[in-house]
Scaffold this active site. Structure first.
Site, mmCIF file in Angstrom:
data_model
loop_
_atom_site.group_PDB
_atom_site.id
_atom_site.type_symbol
_atom_site.label_atom_id
_atom_site.label_comp_id
_atom_site.label_asym_id
_atom_site.label_seq_id
_atom_site.Cartn_x
_atom_site.Cartn_y
_atom_site.Cartn_z
ATOM 1 N N CYS A 3 -20.927 72.491 77.949
ATOM 2 C CA CYS A 3 -20.829 71.441 78.970
ATOM 3 C C CYS A 3 -21.921 70.406 78.700
ATOM 4 C CB CYS A 3 -20.992 72.025 80.373
ATOM 5 S SG CYS A 3 -21.190 70.759 81.634
ATOM 6 N N CYS A 21 -24.584 70.114 81.443
ATOM 7 C CA CYS A 21 -25.502 71.260 81.424
ATOM 8 C C CYS A 21 -26.530 71.091 80.294
ATOM 9 C CB CYS A 21 -24.745 72.569 81.243
ATOM 10 S SG CYS A 21 -23.951 73.173 82.752
ATOM 11 N N ASP A 61 -25.495 56.289 83.311
ATOM 12 C CA ASP A 61 -24.262 56.549 82.570
ATOM 13 C C ASP A 61 -24.385 55.903 81.182
ATOM 14 O OD1 ASP A 61 -21.052 57.210 83.545
ATOM 15 O OD2 ASP A 61 -21.381 56.176 81.634
ATOM 16 N N HIS A 67 -23.981 74.413 87.210
ATOM 17 C CA HIS A 67 -22.636 73.989 86.813
ATOM 18 C C HIS A 67 -21.629 74.254 87.935
ATOM 19 C CE1 HIS A 67 -19.484 72.921 83.941
ATOM 20 N NE2 HIS A 67 -18.763 73.814 84.595
ATOM 21 N N ASN A 90 -14.676 61.619 90.605
ATOM 22 C CA ASN A 90 -13.326 61.784 90.079
ATOM 23 C C ASN A 90 -13.022 63.275 90.004
ATOM 24 O OD1 ASN A 90 -13.037 58.988 89.711
ATOM 25 N ND2 ASN A 90 -14.045 59.093 87.706
ATOM 26 N N GLY A 119 -8.973 61.207 87.083
ATOM 27 C CA GLY A 119 -9.586 60.625 85.888
ATOM 28 C C GLY A 119 -10.875 61.304 85.477
ATOM 29 N N HIS A 145 -18.073 68.797 85.011
ATOM 30 C CA HIS A 145 -19.294 69.219 85.713
ATOM 31 C C HIS A 145 -19.431 68.184 86.832
ATOM 32 C CE1 HIS A 145 -23.752 70.668 85.456
ATOM 33 N NE2 HIS A 145 -23.644 69.891 86.525
ATOM 34 N N HIS A 203 -19.934 65.380 89.245
ATOM 35 C CA HIS A 203 -20.855 64.244 89.191
ATOM 36 C C HIS A 203 -20.362 63.144 90.100
ATOM 37 C CE1 HIS A 203 -17.851 63.815 85.989
ATOM 38 N NE2 HIS A 203 -17.915 62.504 86.188
ATOM 39 N N HIS A 226 -20.601 59.038 90.633
ATOM 40 C CA HIS A 226 -20.971 57.758 90.044
ATOM 41 C C HIS A 226 -21.569 56.902 91.158
ATOM 42 C CE1 HIS A 226 -18.324 58.252 86.385
ATOM 43 N NE2 HIS A 226 -17.723 59.086 87.202
HETATM 44 P P1 5GP Z 1 -15.672 60.983 84.658
HETATM 45 O O1 5GP Z 1 -14.593 60.212 83.961
HETATM 46 O O2 5GP Z 1 -15.639 62.448 84.281
HETATM 47 O O3 5GP Z 1 -15.696 60.785 86.146
HETATM 48 O O4 5GP Z 1 -17.032 60.370 84.174
HETATM 49 C C1 5GP Z 1 -17.763 60.844 83.102
HETATM 50 C C2 5GP Z 1 -18.853 59.828 82.826
HETATM 51 O O5 5GP Z 1 -19.815 60.442 82.014
HETATM 52 C C3 5GP Z 1 -18.355 58.571 82.109
HETATM 53 O O6 5GP Z 1 -18.649 57.432 82.906
HETATM 54 C C4 5GP Z 1 -19.131 58.593 80.789
HETATM 55 O O7 5GP Z 1 -19.535 57.309 80.372
HETATM 56 C C5 5GP Z 1 -20.315 59.481 81.116
HETATM 57 N N1 5GP Z 1 -20.843 60.241 79.991
HETATM 58 C C6 5GP Z 1 -20.120 60.992 79.111
HETATM 59 N N2 5GP Z 1 -20.935 61.567 78.211
HETATM 60 C C7 5GP Z 1 -22.206 61.188 78.527
HETATM 61 C C8 5GP Z 1 -23.485 61.467 77.957
HETATM 62 O O8 5GP Z 1 -23.639 62.198 76.974
HETATM 63 N N3 5GP Z 1 -24.557 60.891 78.545
HETATM 64 C C9 5GP Z 1 -24.433 60.077 79.636
HETATM 65 N N4 5GP Z 1 -25.565 59.556 80.141
HETATM 66 N N5 5GP Z 1 -23.242 59.797 80.207
HETATM 67 C C10 5GP Z 1 -22.141 60.343 79.655
HETATM 68 ZN ZN ZN Z 2 -22.134 71.895 83.307
#
Ligand code: 5GP
Ligand code: ZN
Length: 120
Positions: free
Chosen positions: A4, A7, A30, A46, A84, A90, A95, A97, A99
């Site tokens: 992950c 993680c 991000d 997690h 999301n 989407g 894990h 999160h 935004h």
């Molecule tokens: P999701 O689409 O799952 O809601 O959002 C995942 C977010 O994680 C995306 O906005 C993407 O840019 C961000 N993200 C993915 N990998 C990484 C990473 O390794 N580091 C950081 N800081 N953000 C990440």
């Molecule tokens: Zn995780």
């Protein structure tokens, strides 16, 4: 959890631009920002998604997110907090999160690829 990405960020195995943390939560920029301010707020443990999180953890996350909004200076100007969930939501990283987005007036349209009127 093994494999992950978030993680691994919590464990310091991959770098992140960290804004704030406490024993339970972490906030970092991000990597692919979609607004001038685009922060990710995660529980350190997690948890797959919003369906799996307890009200107790959400209580702590609420306080932490409010603090982060102040730290990055968007608490007065306004911001958006989004999580999301699953395929249609989407979600790409499994894990939990949130935004936290702001720093400019955010748009509120074209959120779905399909026409909402045809789904009624
Ligand atoms: P999701 O689409 O799952 O809601 O959002 C995942 C977010 O994680 C995306 O906005 C993407 O840019 C961000 N993200 C993915 N990998 C990484 C990473 O390794 N580091 C950081 N800081 N953000 C990440
Ligand atoms: Zn995780």
């Amino acid at each position: 959890m093994k494999d992950c990405i978030f993680c691994k960020i919590v464990a310091g195995k991959i770098p992140a631009n960290i804004i704030s943390e406490n024993p339970d939560f972490l906030a970092f920029h991000d990597i692919n920002p979609k607004a001038p301010v685009h922060i990710l707020i995660i529980p350190k443990n997690h948890i797959k998604d919003f369906n799996e999180v307890s009200p107790e953890i959400m209580a702590g996350l609420t306080k932490f997110a409010q603090e982060v909004a102040k730290i990055v200076g968007v608490n007065q100007s306004g911001y958006r907090l989004i999580t999301n969930i699953g395929h249609n939501g989407g979600q790409e990283v499994n894990h939990l999160h949130f935004h936290l987005m702001g720093g400019a007036k955010l748009k509120w349209h074209h959120l779905a690829d399909s026409d909402p009127k045809t789904a009624l």
